[in-house]
Design a protein around this motif. Structure first.
Motif, PDB file in Angstrom:
ATOM      1  N   ALA B 289       3.024 -16.342  70.905  1.00 22.39           N
ATOM      2  CA  ALA B 289       1.738 -16.773  71.169  1.00 22.39           C
ATOM      3  C   ALA B 289       1.654 -16.173  72.732  1.00 22.39           C
ATOM      4  O   ALA B 289       0.414 -15.807  72.926  1.00 22.39           O
ATOM      5  CB  ALA B 289       1.632 -18.434  71.271  1.00 22.39           C
ATOM      6  N   CYS B 290       2.686 -16.296  73.627  1.00 25.30           N
ATOM      7  CA  CYS B 290       2.700 -15.959  74.907  1.00 25.30           C
ATOM      8  C   CYS B 290       2.310 -14.406  74.865  1.00 25.30           C
ATOM      9  O   CYS B 290       1.462 -14.139  75.885  1.00 25.30           O
ATOM     10  CB  CYS B 290       3.828 -16.327  75.647  1.00 25.30           C
ATOM     11  N   MET B 291       2.773 -13.739  74.334  1.00 24.93           N
ATOM     12  CA  MET B 291       2.682 -12.332  74.324  1.00 24.93           C
ATOM     13  C   MET B 291       1.320 -11.823  73.611  1.00 24.93           C
ATOM     14  O   MET B 291       0.544 -11.078  74.425  1.00 24.93           O
ATOM     15  CB  MET B 291       3.697 -11.635  73.219  1.00 24.93           C
ATOM     16  N   HIS B 527       9.042 -24.875  72.691  1.00 26.17           N
ATOM     17  CA  HIS B 527       8.223 -24.377  71.769  1.00 26.17           C
ATOM     18  C   HIS B 527       6.566 -24.782  71.752  1.00 26.17           C
ATOM     19  O   HIS B 527       5.752 -24.502  70.835  1.00 26.17           O
ATOM     20  CB  HIS B 527       8.673 -24.411  70.470  1.00 26.17           C
ATOM     21  N   GLY B 528       6.173 -25.727  72.628  1.00 24.52           N
ATOM     22  CA  GLY B 528       4.877 -26.056  72.617  1.00 24.52           C
ATOM     23  C   GLY B 528       3.778 -25.503  73.429  1.00 24.52           C
ATOM     24  O   GLY B 528       4.389 -24.383  73.969  1.00 24.52           O
ATOM     25  N   VAL B 532       4.275 -22.515  76.486  1.00 25.91           N
ATOM     26  CA  VAL B 532       3.715 -21.357  76.662  1.00 25.91           C
ATOM     27  C   VAL B 532       2.837 -21.093  77.795  1.00 25.91           C
ATOM     28  O   VAL B 532       2.777 -19.758  78.326  1.00 25.91           O
ATOM     29  CB  VAL B 532       2.765 -21.268  75.197  1.00 25.91           C
ATOM     30  N   THR B 533       2.256 -22.150  78.127  1.00 28.38           N
ATOM     31  CA  THR B 533       1.201 -21.801  79.421  1.00 28.38           C
ATOM     32  C   THR B 533       2.190 -21.572  80.337  1.00 28.38           C
ATOM     33  O   THR B 533       2.081 -20.758  81.288  1.00 28.38           O
ATOM     34  CB  THR B 533       0.567 -23.172  79.626  1.00 28.38           C
ATOM     35  N   ILE B 539       5.206 -15.404  84.062  1.00 32.66           N
ATOM     36  CA  ILE B 539       5.058 -14.041  83.987  1.00 32.66           C
ATOM     37  C   ILE B 539       4.230 -13.355  84.970  1.00 32.66           C
ATOM     38  O   ILE B 539       4.352 -12.530  86.052  1.00 32.66           O
ATOM     39  CB  ILE B 539       4.675 -13.616  82.758  1.00 32.66           C
ATOM     40  N   LEU B 540       2.872 -14.239  85.069  1.00 37.79           N
ATOM     41  CA  LEU B 540       1.957 -13.514  86.083  1.00 37.79           C
ATOM     42  C   LEU B 540       2.185 -13.598  87.342  1.00 37.79           C
ATOM     43  O   LEU B 540       1.998 -12.789  88.175  1.00 37.79           O
ATOM     44  CB  LEU B 540       0.330 -13.929  85.526  1.00 37.79           C
TER      45      LEU B 540
END
Lengths: 188, 566
Positions: B289-291, B527-528, B532-533, B539-540
């Motif tokens: 999802a993140c990717m 995993h929720g 992911v947020t 990463i950003l």
């Protein structure tokens, strides 16, 4: 680390044999047996068997009576191929396009299609959009003394429209049709 | 955009995502030594390899021995490839009678292929013999992604195993990854590509007598077999100089679709391989999802920017639409933008259009994708281990925020792991900013840029970003083939490869040695949507923010000059 050198050398040698020799040989064998035309460069031959080019590579043809392929930054060189790599902000790009657009405008009507004034990535782009081919019809019709509708029809016959990409026509295929079809030869 | 543009994007996602769970499970079985449907054919080959190499495939090693084996293999690969490139003039399979490469170029190319970068300072059809392509570059195209895959599974084992000293056997991982993982997929893709028109022959080049009366040399070679692994192994080094923009390397819209999907096929599948290792596929879906979020934002940005007409051409009597400078007619704008996004999200680096001629913001997305360390799917193995580093950093940050000791999937993160994590965070800034500014401030190296103004700086920035991130794509107008850039980019590639691999093996070793605490209701769930947020923002901010000033000097400055007339 020295203990690892023997497996390093032998695994690399083994992988070279499998992936560097056997794998390309296997692909070549199947390709040459099953798909020889494509595997040998999609070459086009004339009646005498001489090679006239590859269906996939653009070739320059001078003269008003031929369809012109997209401009090539490497002048249609195939060894090595090359692009302009001009940045959108580079004044040299705008200057080149302005000069080319002026030349094209003399022969067609309306805005010059983008493909005719931008160089392709490979310098060997064999295709044009149908619109960019139609833009050249008036000039070719005049040079060959043919009705424009005949050329429009020829373009329609050569349009390839894959589901997952833009519609294109192969310029070399158009020109070969012009060269080989007696009904399309200029009526002097 | 037309209906075929949307169809292309849809088909691309389908080809990448639908096989991923199945291929991921298959690769898990392969890397754990289980029987697969290919075992009857490949097991004798595999056994033979171990016998020749004197490898005991039953024996596993600790992370230090594993790292030494990996280093020894890379060193031997480098020396072999370097020698082949220098000596190709006296080697067989050289119908064009090409001579050996200059030594800095040979060094650069050897490093480039042994580190899975595949930066091209050479032009294949003009400088490399069939021998160099097949037995030199082609072999590294297989084994360098297999090395990435091996490092990834070591990381996975580190998380999955409890109180264990061993992390696996490098020679077994390398051999199985190559034979069972890469080879069968390459055979299929290579034959598909020949069908579409990619040459596969050992003939010398053919001379054609064209309609215009001139002669044209038609370059040939065993291209399809090499292009298949170039795409599937996230390598990217083209058989021909202009890479997948060449009509022989990528002849149709269909070959383009499959080559593009092949870039992300294995990286997407490996997410599920990871899920099987940790026995929790919810983790795979969260990372996916993140990717997908980051990929979609990037794709939307590139597409939007590439469809804007170039303001510098607004006054000219031409069609006012997306610029096709440096793009091929059979791909058009959508396929060019999609490829640029995919090739830099992964560490592939192949191109089907010239990024140098992209609009400033359209080219900034690929640049930014690489600066993040190529964790959006990423290279084979390399992408996911880079992503897992960000996961650990996100877990560590979350631990700081809620005031409890950070743990991931039951493994506690302690000072040693965090120190190693921070070390990996320095790799991209050092390679891009330090090496890049060094090149920008020396008059000789800085003269390699070919475009004026801010775009010139972007060219240099792109080169060092691509090298450090082991991507290999380029703003191709940049004259990279000088001794200075050959050597410095070679160093940047080595830094980008081993600056990650060694700390990761060390982290994996220390994680494997820990017990695995049961994941309880007090653990921070990974995993929720919340995680992911958090991961996306980590990463950003942690990965991307460092590079904002550099981007402001390059693509952003160029955009403002071009669109606002500043």
């Amino acid at each position: 680390m020295f203990k690892q050198l023997r497996p390093a050398v032998s695994v690399l040698a083994f992988m070279t044999l499998i992936t560097g020799v056997l794998y390309p040989l296997a692909v070549t064998a199947v390709a040459q047996l099953a798909l020889p035309a494509q595997a040998n460069g999609s070459l086009l031959h004339n009646a005498q068997g001489a090679v006239r080019g590859s269906a996939l590579l653009a070739q320059p043809v001078a003269g008003a009576e031929w369809f012109q392929a997209r401009p090539s930054a490497a002048d249609y060189a195939s060894v090595p191929s090359g692009a302009s790599n001009l940045a959108p902000s580079n004044p040299a790009l705008a200057a080149r396009i302005a000069a080319d657009a002026q030349r094209w405008q003399a022969e067609g009507q309306g805005a010059v299609p983008m493909e005719l004034v931008t160089t392709s990535a490979s310098g060997l782009d064999p295709h044009l959009s149908p619109a960019a081919a139609r833009y050249q019809v008036a000039r070719i019709a005049a040079a060959r003394g043919l009705p424009a509708s005949r050329l429009e029809q020829l373009i329609e016959q050569h349009v390839q429209a894959p589901l997952v990409g833009p519609a294109v026509v192969n310029v070399l295929a158009l020109n070969l049709a012009l060269a080989d079809n007696p009904s399309l030869v200029p009526s002097e | 955009m037309h209906s075929n543009d949307f169809l292309l994007i849809l088909a691309f996602f389908a080809l990448v995502l639908i096989p991923a769970p199945f291929l991921g499970r298959y690769l898990y079985r392969v890397m754990e030594g289980e029987k697969t449907w290919l075992s009857p054919v490949l097991q004798p080959v595999e056994r033979l390899c171990y016998r020749v190499a004197g490898v005991d495939d039953e024996r596993e090693h600790d992370w230090q021995t594993y790292a030494l084996a990996l280093l020894a293999f890379t060193l031997v690969s480098l020396l072999t490839l370097f020698s082949i490139l220098m000596l190709q003039g006296s080697l067989p399979l050289n119908p064009q009678q090409l001579s050996g490469l200059e030594w800095t170029l040979a060094f650069n190319t050897a490093v480039s292929f042994a580190t899975n970068t595949n930066w091209q300072a050479y032009s294949g059809e003009a400088q490399l013999s069939y021998f160099s392509q097949m037995l030199g570059l082609g072999v590294q195209n297989f084994v360098s992604p297999a090395v990435g895959l091996a490092v990834l599974v070591v990381f996975c084992r580190g998380i999955a195993r409890r109180s264990s000293n061993s992390v696996g056997n490098f020679w077994v991982d390398l051999t199985r990854g190559t034979l069972y993982g890469l080879l069968p997929l390459c055979l299929l893709l290579a034959l598909f590509l020949v069908w579409q028109g990619v040459p596969q022959t050992f003939q010398a080049y053919v001379t054609a007598h064209t309609l215009g009366g001139t002669d044209q040399v038609v370059p040939l070679g065993p291209a399809a077999s090499q292009i298949a692994i170039k795409q599937l192994g996230t390598n990217g080094g083209g058989f021909f100089g202009v890479n997948s923009a060449h009509p022989f390397e990528n002849p149709t819209a269909w070959s383009n679709l499959f080559e593009m999907a092949a870039i992300l096929l294995i990286p997407a599948a490996l997410l599920f391989t990871f899920g099987h290792y940790v026995k929790d596929l919810r983790q795979s879906r969260a990372l996916l999802a993140c990717m997908l979020i980051l990929f979609s934002i990037g794709l939307a940005g590139t597409l939007y920017a590439e469809y804007q007409p170039n303001p510098a051409l607004a006054a000219l009597p031409i069609e006012q639409g997306a610029s096709l400078e440096g793009k091929e007619s059979r791909f058009g704008t959508t396929a060019s933008a999609l490829w640029a996004t995919a090739t830099t999200a992964a560490s592939n680096g192949s191109v089907n259009a010239m990024h140098d001629s992209f609009s400033p913001l359209g080219a900034m997305v690929p640049l930014f994708n690489m600066m993040l360390g190529e964790v959006i799917f990423g290279g084979v193995g390399a992408g996911l281990y880079g992503m897992l580093l960000f996961v650990l950093i996100a877990v560590f940050l979350a631990g700081l925020m809620i005031g409890r000791s950070p743990e991931y999937l039951g493994k506690k993160l302690e000072a040693r792991e965090v120190r190693l994590l921070v070390a990996t965070l320095l790799v991209m800034p050092v390679g891009v900013l330090v090496f890049g500014s060094l090149a920008a401030s020396l008059p000789g190296p800085a003269a390699s840029v070919s475009n004026p103004g801010a775009h010139g700086f972007s060219q240099l920035l792109y080169a060092y970003t691509s090298g450090t991130a082991n991507n290999g794509s380029a703003f191709a107008g940049f004259a990279a083939g000088t001794p200075y850039h050959n050597l410095m980019l070679g160093l940047a590639m080595l830094l980008g490869r081993f600056g990650y691999i060694l700390p990761i093996l060390a982290i994996a070793g220390s994680l494997a040695a820990k017990t695995r605490a049961p994941v309880g209701s007090n653990s921070f769930p990974t995993h929720g949507p919340l995680f992911v947020t958090l991961l996306t923002l980590t990463i950003l901010l942690v990965g991307g923010l460092t590079f904002l000033p550099a981007l402001a000097l390059g693509p952003i400055a160029e955009h403002l000059t071009l669109f606002q007339g500043l």
